[in-house]
Design a protein around this motif. Structure first.
Motif, PDB file in Angstrom:
ATOM      1  N   LEU A 129       0.779  -1.181  -0.062  1.00 53.29           N
ATOM      2  CA  LEU A 129       0.093  -0.078   0.099  1.00 53.29           C
ATOM      3  C   LEU A 129       0.813   1.215   0.159  1.00 53.29           C
ATOM      4  CD1 LEU A 129      -2.937   1.137  -0.068  1.00 53.29           C
ATOM      5  CD2 LEU A 129      -2.505   1.090   2.546  1.00 53.29           C
ATOM      6  N   HIS A 130       1.967   1.264   0.486  1.00 53.43           N
ATOM      7  CA  HIS A 130       2.933   2.564   0.606  1.00 53.43           C
ATOM      8  C   HIS A 130       3.248   2.925  -0.609  1.00 53.43           C
ATOM      9  CE1 HIS A 130       5.841   5.305   2.106  1.00 53.43           C
ATOM     10  NE2 HIS A 130       6.909   4.357   1.683  1.00 53.43           N
ATOM     11  N   GLU A 131       3.900   1.789  -1.416  1.00 54.12           N
ATOM     12  CA  GLU A 131       4.382   2.183  -2.977  1.00 54.12           C
ATOM     13  C   GLU A 131       3.128   2.676  -3.784  1.00 54.12           C
ATOM     14  OE1 GLU A 131       7.301  -0.653  -1.095  1.00 54.12           O
ATOM     15  OE2 GLU A 131       5.273  -0.817  -1.326  1.00 54.12           O
ATOM     16  N   LEU A 134      -6.876   9.665  -3.552  1.00 53.83           N
ATOM     17  CA  LEU A 134      -5.889  10.067  -2.428  1.00 53.83           C
ATOM     18  C   LEU A 134      -6.622  10.761  -1.108  1.00 53.83           C
ATOM     19  CD1 LEU A 134      -3.826  12.433  -4.790  1.00 53.83           C
ATOM     20  CD2 LEU A 134      -3.052  10.480  -3.487  1.00 53.83           C
ATOM     21  N   LYS A 135      -7.969  11.004  -1.172  1.00 53.42           N
ATOM     22  CA  LYS A 135      -8.609  11.275  -0.152  1.00 53.42           C
ATOM     23  C   LYS A 135      -9.010   9.973   0.613  1.00 53.42           C
ATOM     24  CE  LYS A 135     -12.661  13.703   1.774  1.00 53.42           C
ATOM     25  NZ  LYS A 135     -14.051  14.227   1.012  1.00 53.42           N
ATOM     26  N   TYR A 136      -9.143   8.976   0.003  1.00 58.97           N
ATOM     27  CA  TYR A 136      -9.549   7.568   0.731  1.00 58.97           C
ATOM     28  C   TYR A 136      -8.199   7.122   1.297  1.00 58.97           C
ATOM     29  CZ  TYR A 136     -10.141   2.663   0.984  1.00 58.97           C
ATOM     30  OH  TYR A 136     -10.366   1.373   1.505  1.00 58.97           O
ATOM     31  N   PHE A 137      -6.939   7.387   0.579  1.00 62.75           N
ATOM     32  CA  PHE A 137      -5.891   6.736   1.239  1.00 62.75           C
ATOM     33  C   PHE A 137      -5.239   7.618   2.485  1.00 62.75           C
ATOM     34  CE2 PHE A 137      -5.278   4.556  -2.826  1.00 62.75           C
ATOM     35  CZ  PHE A 137      -5.688   3.383  -2.464  1.00 62.75           C
ATOM     36  N   TYR A 138      -5.349   9.051   2.090  1.00 65.67           N
ATOM     37  CA  TYR A 138      -4.676   9.852   3.155  1.00 65.67           C
ATOM     38  C   TYR A 138      -5.314  10.530   4.165  1.00 65.67           C
ATOM     39  CZ  TYR A 138      -0.130   9.312   0.518  1.00 65.67           C
ATOM     40  OH  TYR A 138       0.840   8.821  -0.050  1.00 65.67           O
ATOM     41  N   LEU A 194       2.166  -2.403   6.896  1.00 69.71           N
ATOM     42  CA  LEU A 194       3.316  -3.180   7.747  1.00 69.71           C
ATOM     43  C   LEU A 194       3.896  -4.393   7.108  1.00 69.71           C
ATOM     44  CD1 LEU A 194       1.978  -2.378  11.153  1.00 69.71           C
ATOM     45  CD2 LEU A 194       3.377  -1.146   9.817  1.00 69.71           C
ATOM     46  N   VAL A 195       3.456  -4.849   5.927  1.00 72.44           N
ATOM     47  CA  VAL A 195       3.867  -6.135   5.168  1.00 72.44           C
ATOM     48  C   VAL A 195       5.329  -6.268   5.272  1.00 72.44           C
ATOM     49  CG1 VAL A 195       3.873  -7.559   3.289  1.00 72.44           C
ATOM     50  CG2 VAL A 195       1.754  -6.566   3.972  1.00 72.44           C
ATOM     51  N   ALA A 196       6.060  -7.250   5.785  1.00 73.85           N
ATOM     52  CA  ALA A 196       7.251  -7.257   6.197  1.00 73.85           C
ATOM     53  C   ALA A 196       7.877  -7.806   4.693  1.00 73.85           C
ATOM     54  CB  ALA A 196       7.809  -8.454   6.973  1.00 73.85           C
ATOM     55  N   THR A 197       8.713  -6.755   4.275  1.00 73.74           N
ATOM     56  CA  THR A 197       9.628  -6.947   2.984  1.00 73.74           C
ATOM     57  C   THR A 197      11.154  -6.278   3.261  1.00 73.74           C
ATOM     58  OG1 THR A 197       8.877  -4.896   2.002  1.00 73.74           O
ATOM     59  CG2 THR A 197       7.632  -7.005   1.403  1.00 73.74           C
ATOM     60  N   SER A 198      11.813  -6.955   2.445  1.00 73.69           N
ATOM     61  CA  SER A 198      13.221  -6.411   2.590  1.00 73.69           C
ATOM     62  C   SER A 198      13.263  -5.019   1.796  1.00 73.69           C
ATOM     63  CB  SER A 198      14.254  -7.484   1.993  1.00 73.69           C
ATOM     64  OG  SER A 198      14.174  -7.380   0.699  1.00 73.69           O
ATOM     65  N   PRO A 199      14.284  -3.958   2.327  1.00 74.87           N
ATOM     66  CA  PRO A 199      14.291  -2.740   1.475  1.00 74.87           C
ATOM     67  C   PRO A 199      14.769  -2.980   0.119  1.00 74.87           C
ATOM     68  CG  PRO A 199      15.782  -2.856   3.535  1.00 74.87           C
ATOM     69  CD  PRO A 199      15.403  -4.242   3.423  1.00 74.87           C
ATOM     70  N   LEU A 200      15.314  -3.975  -0.415  1.00 76.36           N
ATOM     71  CA  LEU A 200      15.674  -4.160  -1.955  1.00 76.36           C
ATOM     72  C   LEU A 200      14.436  -4.508  -2.582  1.00 76.36           C
ATOM     73  CD1 LEU A 200      17.412  -4.558  -4.361  1.00 76.36           C
ATOM     74  CD2 LEU A 200      17.803  -6.963  -3.689  1.00 76.36           C
ATOM     75  N   MET A 201      13.493  -5.498  -1.869  1.00 73.94           N
ATOM     76  CA  MET A 201      12.402  -5.852  -2.508  1.00 73.94           C
ATOM     77  C   MET A 201      11.216  -4.816  -2.591  1.00 73.94           C
ATOM     78  SD  MET A 201      10.581  -8.085  -3.869  1.00 73.94           S
ATOM     79  CE  MET A 201      11.372  -9.637  -3.847  1.00 73.94           C
ATOM     80  N   ARG A 202      11.065  -3.735  -1.575  1.00 77.47           N
ATOM     81  CA  ARG A 202      10.041  -2.818  -1.342  1.00 77.47           C
ATOM     82  C   ARG A 202      10.413  -1.792  -2.514  1.00 77.47           C
ATOM     83  NH1 ARG A 202       7.041  -2.098   2.823  1.00 77.47           N
ATOM     84  NH2 ARG A 202       7.126   0.227   2.687  1.00 77.47           N
ATOM     85  N   TRP A 203      11.760  -1.432  -2.798  1.00 76.02           N
ATOM     86  CA  TRP A 203      11.971  -0.554  -4.157  1.00 76.02           C
ATOM     87  C   TRP A 203      11.372  -1.149  -5.202  1.00 76.02           C
ATOM     88  CZ3 TRP A 203      15.262  -1.410  -7.838  1.00 76.02           C
ATOM     89  CH2 TRP A 203      16.542  -1.943  -7.427  1.00 76.02           C
ATOM     90  N   LEU A 225      12.875   7.654  -2.907  1.00 74.26           N
ATOM     91  CA  LEU A 225      12.018   7.837  -2.002  1.00 74.26           C
ATOM     92  C   LEU A 225      11.718   6.950  -0.975  1.00 74.26           C
ATOM     93  CD1 LEU A 225      10.423  10.601  -0.871  1.00 74.26           C
ATOM     94  CD2 LEU A 225       8.594   9.919  -2.280  1.00 74.26           C
ATOM     95  N   VAL A 226      11.397   5.819  -1.562  1.00 76.79           N
ATOM     96  CA  VAL A 226      11.005   4.480  -0.986  1.00 76.79           C
ATOM     97  C   VAL A 226      12.181   4.075  -0.077  1.00 76.79           C
ATOM     98  CG1 VAL A 226      10.291   1.974  -1.166  1.00 76.79           C
ATOM     99  CG2 VAL A 226       9.195   3.741  -2.500  1.00 76.79           C
ATOM    100  N   SER A 227      13.226   4.228  -0.640  1.00 73.92           N
ATOM    101  CA  SER A 227      14.640   3.821   0.002  1.00 73.92           C
ATOM    102  C   SER A 227      14.736   4.521   1.430  1.00 73.92           C
ATOM    103  CB  SER A 227      15.978   3.839  -0.904  1.00 73.92           C
ATOM    104  OG  SER A 227      15.617   3.122  -2.105  1.00 73.92           O
ATOM    105  N   LYS A 228      14.624   5.890   1.108  1.00 71.73           N
ATOM    106  CA  LYS A 228      14.888   6.766   2.283  1.00 71.73           C
ATOM    107  C   LYS A 228      13.751   6.334   3.278  1.00 71.73           C
ATOM    108  CE  LYS A 228      16.732  10.739   0.009  1.00 71.73           C
ATOM    109  NZ  LYS A 228      16.888  12.282  -0.384  1.00 71.73           N
TER     110      LYS A 228
END
Length: 296
Positions: free
Chosen positions: A47-49, A96-100, A269-278, A223-226
């Motif tokens: 959901l974050h991405e 965006l209103k729904y998500f944020y 909060l789905v657990a993923t590694s930093p590499l996989m997330r970006w 941005l995701v990496s940061k």
């Protein structure tokens, strides 16, 4: 020399829609063959991405549609003016209103690369409106073509409501038959009066649109990496919010809206590694372009 010029002239006599498809074929294939697209097709997106992508698309479409409105009566664009069928700004605002939440305008990020894309759209609309069709074709027909596929994948992967909340961007209520509409759009585009020099400039602008998109991909990846560097802080805050909601309603069921928000927080909060997330973030955006343009 004369033979070469003759061949160039003959090739430019093709329909503009075909010329655009050929001119962007190489960069299209590069996007289509990336592993990122396969990841999204498997439903590997958080959901974050998804929220970051939606935010960037909002800025891009806001600029594009502002310039389209500026040039809606210009012969260089008027034949392909279909606001009721294609415009996406209002749909993105809904998502965006729904998500944020109601204060989404203060929360969504606009990376420098996205701003660069926005500035190019404004420059074209104000100074070279004949090139606006390249951006409209690249975005709208791509989204219309791949929208339904992406909608189903995102809905399942993110466990979004079956009623369509969060997916308005992919829903074209004004288009009852996508195939027939795309045929109409291409025929209108092909009827635009352009000399050879202008056609060449339109093709170059379409390639530039792809490059601008790629730069947006890279910026969102950064941005995701940061965000991963402070991931534990983000997670802790989200967990506290979730716990607070659960505690408040421990003696009874939470109202539907609060329940959905808690669910979306947990999805974040789905657990993923930093590499996989970006990879997942970039995968969604590339797919939006690649899958969509595949059917153009």
């Amino acid at each position: 020399m004369e033979t070469s010029q003759k061949q160039s002239s003959e090739s430019m006599s093709q329909d503009l829609s075909e010329l655009l498809k050929e001119a962007t074929k190489e960069v299209h294939e590069q996007a289509e063959n990336t592993p990122f697209m396969k990841n999204f097709q498997k439903g590997q997106v958080s959901l974050h991405e998804f929220k970051l992508v939606t935010a960037s698309l909002y800025f891009i479409y806001s600029a594009l549609e502002e310039e389209i409105e500026r040039n809606k009566d210009n012969p260089a664009y008027a034949p392909v003016y279909f606001p009721a069928e294609l415009h996406r700004k209002a749909a993105l605002e809904e998502d965006l209103k729904y998500f944020y939440g109601r204060n989404w305008r203060e929360e969504i990020p606009c990376p420098e690369a996205t701003q660069k894309y926005v500035e190019r759209l404004h420059y074209v609309g104000r100074n070279h409106p004949e090139l606006l069709v390249a951006h409209a074709y690249t975005r709208y027909l791509g989204d219309l073509s791949g929208g339904q596929v992406l909608k189903k994948i995102a809905q399942k992967a993110l466990q979004l409501p079956s009623t369509g909340e969060g997916l308005a961007f992919f829903t074209f209520d004004g288009v009852s038959n996508a195939t027939k509409f795309k045929q109409l759009y291409r025929s209108r585009m092909n009827a635009l009066e352009m000399d050879l020099a202008t056609k060449k400039r339109v093709l170059e602008e379409a390639k530039k649109a792809f490059l601008l998109n790629i730069q947006v991909f890279e910026a969102l990846q950064e941005l995701v990496s940061k965000s991963q560097e402070n991931g534990h802080l983000v997670q802790s805050k989200a967990e506290l919010r979730a716990r607070s909601v659960n505690k408040s309603y421990e003696h009874g069921p939470a109202p539907r809206k609060e329940s959905e928000r808690a669910s979306r927080s947990q999805t974040d909060l789905v657990a993923t590694s930093p590499l996989m997330r970006w990879i997942l973030a970039l995968g969604f955006i590339v797919t939006t372009v690649a899958v969509g343009l595949f059917a153009m």
